[in-house]
Design a protein around this motif. Structure first.
Motif, PDB file in Angstrom:
ATOM      1  N   GLU A 114       0.834  -1.201   0.000  1.00  0.00           N
ATOM      2  CA  GLU A 114       0.000   0.000   0.000  1.00  0.00           C
ATOM      3  C   GLU A 114       0.871   1.255   0.000  1.00  0.00           C
ATOM      4  N   MET A 115       1.944   1.242   0.793  1.00  0.00           N
ATOM      5  CA  MET A 115       2.831   2.402   0.848  1.00  0.00           C
ATOM      6  C   MET A 115       3.498   2.604  -0.517  1.00  0.00           C
ATOM      7  N   GLU A 116       3.818   1.499  -1.153  1.00  0.00           N
ATOM      8  CA  GLU A 116       4.414   1.557  -2.474  1.00  0.00           C
ATOM      9  C   GLU A 116       3.511   2.333  -3.428  1.00  0.00           C
TER      10      GLU A 116
ATOM     11  N   VAL B   8       8.804  12.657 -14.980  1.00  0.00           N
ATOM     12  CA  VAL B   8       9.332  13.122 -16.260  1.00  0.00           C
ATOM     13  C   VAL B   8      10.180  14.381 -16.073  1.00  0.00           C
ATOM     14  N   GLU B   9       9.695  15.314 -15.231  1.00  0.00           N
ATOM     15  CA  GLU B   9      10.470  16.557 -15.083  1.00  0.00           C
ATOM     16  C   GLU B   9      11.661  16.407 -14.134  1.00  0.00           C
ATOM     17  N   THR B  10      11.592  15.461 -13.187  1.00  0.00           N
ATOM     18  CA  THR B  10      12.700  15.323 -12.223  1.00  0.00           C
ATOM     19  C   THR B  10      13.806  14.411 -12.754  1.00  0.00           C
ATOM     20  N   GLY B  11      13.414  13.381 -13.508  1.00  0.00           N
ATOM     21  CA  GLY B  11      14.422  12.555 -14.158  1.00  0.00           C
ATOM     22  C   GLY B  11      15.072  11.519 -13.283  1.00  0.00           C
ATOM     23  N   PRO B  12      16.363  11.249 -13.527  1.00  0.00           N
ATOM     24  CA  PRO B  12      17.042  10.118 -12.859  1.00  0.00           C
ATOM     25  C   PRO B  12      17.073  10.223 -11.340  1.00  0.00           C
ATOM     26  N   VAL B  13      17.029  11.455 -10.796  1.00  0.00           N
ATOM     27  CA  VAL B  13      17.038  11.603  -9.327  1.00  0.00           C
ATOM     28  C   VAL B  13      15.806  10.903  -8.736  1.00  0.00           C
TER      29      VAL B  13
ATOM     30  N   ALA C 227      16.246   7.203  -8.748  1.00  0.00           N
ATOM     31  CA  ALA C 227      17.114   6.741  -7.660  1.00  0.00           C
ATOM     32  C   ALA C 227      16.358   6.751  -6.339  1.00  0.00           C
ATOM     33  N   GLU C 228      15.564   7.817  -6.128  1.00  0.00           N
ATOM     34  CA  GLU C 228      14.799   7.906  -4.867  1.00  0.00           C
ATOM     35  C   GLU C 228      13.803   6.759  -4.760  1.00  0.00           C
ATOM     36  N   MET C 229      13.126   6.494  -5.880  1.00  0.00           N
ATOM     37  CA  MET C 229      12.132   5.402  -5.856  1.00  0.00           C
ATOM     38  C   MET C 229      12.835   4.065  -5.627  1.00  0.00           C
ATOM     39  N   GLY C 230      14.034   3.917  -6.226  1.00  0.00           N
ATOM     40  CA  GLY C 230      14.784   2.681  -6.022  1.00  0.00           C
ATOM     41  C   GLY C 230      15.108   2.468  -4.558  1.00  0.00           C
TER      42      GLY C 230
END
Lengths: 114, 290
Positions: A67-69, A81-86, A89-92
């Protein structure tokens, strides 16, 4: 004035209500043997205070993990899309932490259908 | 008599039945009578009914039950010699008038008002000692974790003496059980069930008692699939079906200390109730003699 008086009155009312409920429920008259746990005439050897396993606990952990996911993924998808690879990485990192909970649930047998 | 007391007289009397020797069939017959309700705990009862003779070794247990019926309480000894001087004795077949009188009575306490276990501990509530679980509140040690036999989850092991008047166990059976959660870890028979005579082995009272423990009515038991709730493989369903067809069951249980560990409490209760009282008594006595 009302801003100060109202909370105080409410708190006093709550305290009065608590005391009244306590008085109603009071069983001052129950004797010692009357208060002993009912075991059909037997007496317990161990104190009744014990830890009991909540069997739905691993399932609850798994539910919260997924659920938190989802809760985090919806807003993340909007700004990805606007934030990109950062953001990636955060989601990872976030998924990495959550997956520990899922792995724990796996170990506890939550994916086994019984 | 006021209207209120007239209405109150019509209410069902909650009775707790402590079943003694040859009392099982009596209680099952009584349970069908209107005007009273068998309850599973003395705390919900108004009247303590002792049905069938109880030997003096269980006097203390009866006294504890008497103390656990909240005052005002009444006592009726039905086809049982009284073990303490409270209540009324009924020798005949119909205890209902005596139960009605007992529902108006107010027995004084039989047990002295002292803690059942001596006070031990440093603090005012028995706390103290070392560690988080230290101390012996009211002389009983706290339950501690032990190896689990079901799924490896180490739970607190709770040891207590159950019976002889626990309504879900056969009357008279006293067992020292260690439980982890609802799983029985070890069982030791301290006293065998009371003799219920050939009357107690009849299919009707046995089936009635088992259905009462399962919480389903006699008509519901005839519905398709009503007995599917009973666990498979233990023979419980087969024996109850035989009783419902009016056939006698002649199976003997294996010794309780071997059969009960590993079962959940509810399974164990129904397993015990699925044997005729005489067979269960014989198995317990054999186990004690061995």
């Amino acid at each position: 004035m009302t801003h100060i008086a109202m909370p105080i009155i409410l708190v006093l009312l709550a305290i009065a209500f608590t005391i009244a409920i306590q008085r109603i429920g009071a069983q001052g008259s129950a004797t010692w043997p009357g208060r002993a746990p009912f075991l059909g005439g037997g007496l317990p050897e161990t104190h009744a205070w014990q830890r009991f396993h909540v069997r739905y606990y691993p399932m609850a952990v798994l539910f919260i993990a997924f659920e938190m996911e989802m809760m985090f993924m919806y807003p993340w998808a909007v700004v990805y899309v606007e934030t990109g690879p950062v953001a990636l990485a955060e989601m990872g990192m976030f998924l990495g932490i959550l997956s520990i909970g899922i792995l724990y649930g796996w170990r506890e047998g939550v994916f086994r259908w019984q | 008599m006021s209207l209120l007391s007239a209405l109150a007289r019509g209410a069902e009397i909650p009775i707790f039945a402590a079943t003694g020797t040859r009392g099982l069939a009596l209680v099952e017959r009584l349970a069908r009578r209107p005007g009273l309700r068998l309850v599973a705990s003395p705390r919900h009862a108004r009247v303590l009914l002792v049905a069938g003779a109880v030997d003096a070794a269980h006097q203390r247990a009866l006294e504890r039950l008497h103390a656990q019926v909240p005052p005002p309480r009444g006592t009726v000894w039905w086809q049982a010699p009284p073990l303490f001087a409270r209540g009324e004795t009924v020798a005949g077949d119909d205890p209902l008038p005596a139960i009605r009188r007992a529902a108006m009575a107010n027995d004084p306490d039989q047990r002295p008002d002292v803690p059942p276990h001596p006070w031990q501990g440093m603090g005012p509530h028995g706390q103290g000692g070392t560690g988080m679980m230290g101390g012996n509140p009211h002389g009983r040690p706290m339950a501690m974790t032990a190896e689990d036999i079901r799924d490896g989850l180490a739970l607190d092991a709770y040891t207590a003496r159950f019976g002889p008047f626990l309504p879900m166990l056969p009357p008279g059976l006293v067992m020292d059980l260690t439980l982890q959660g609802d799983v029985i870890v070890s069982a030791h028979v301290a006293s065998p069930p009371f003799d219920q005579g050939p009357e107690g082995d009849r299919p009707a009272p046995c089936a009635a008692r088992m259905l009462r423990l399962m919480g389903i009515g006699p008509r519901a038991a005839r519905a398709r699939g009503a007995l599917l709730a009973l666990s498979k493989g233990s023979g419980t369903r087969r024996r109850l079906s035989a009783w419902l067809r009016g056939e006698e069951v002649t199976e003997t249980p294996e010794p309780l200390p071997d059969a009960l560990p590993g079962l959940e409490w509810a399974e164990a209760v129904l397993w015990l109730a699925s044997f005729p009282p005489s067979r269960l008594r014989a198995a317990c006595m054999q186990g004690q003699a061995a």
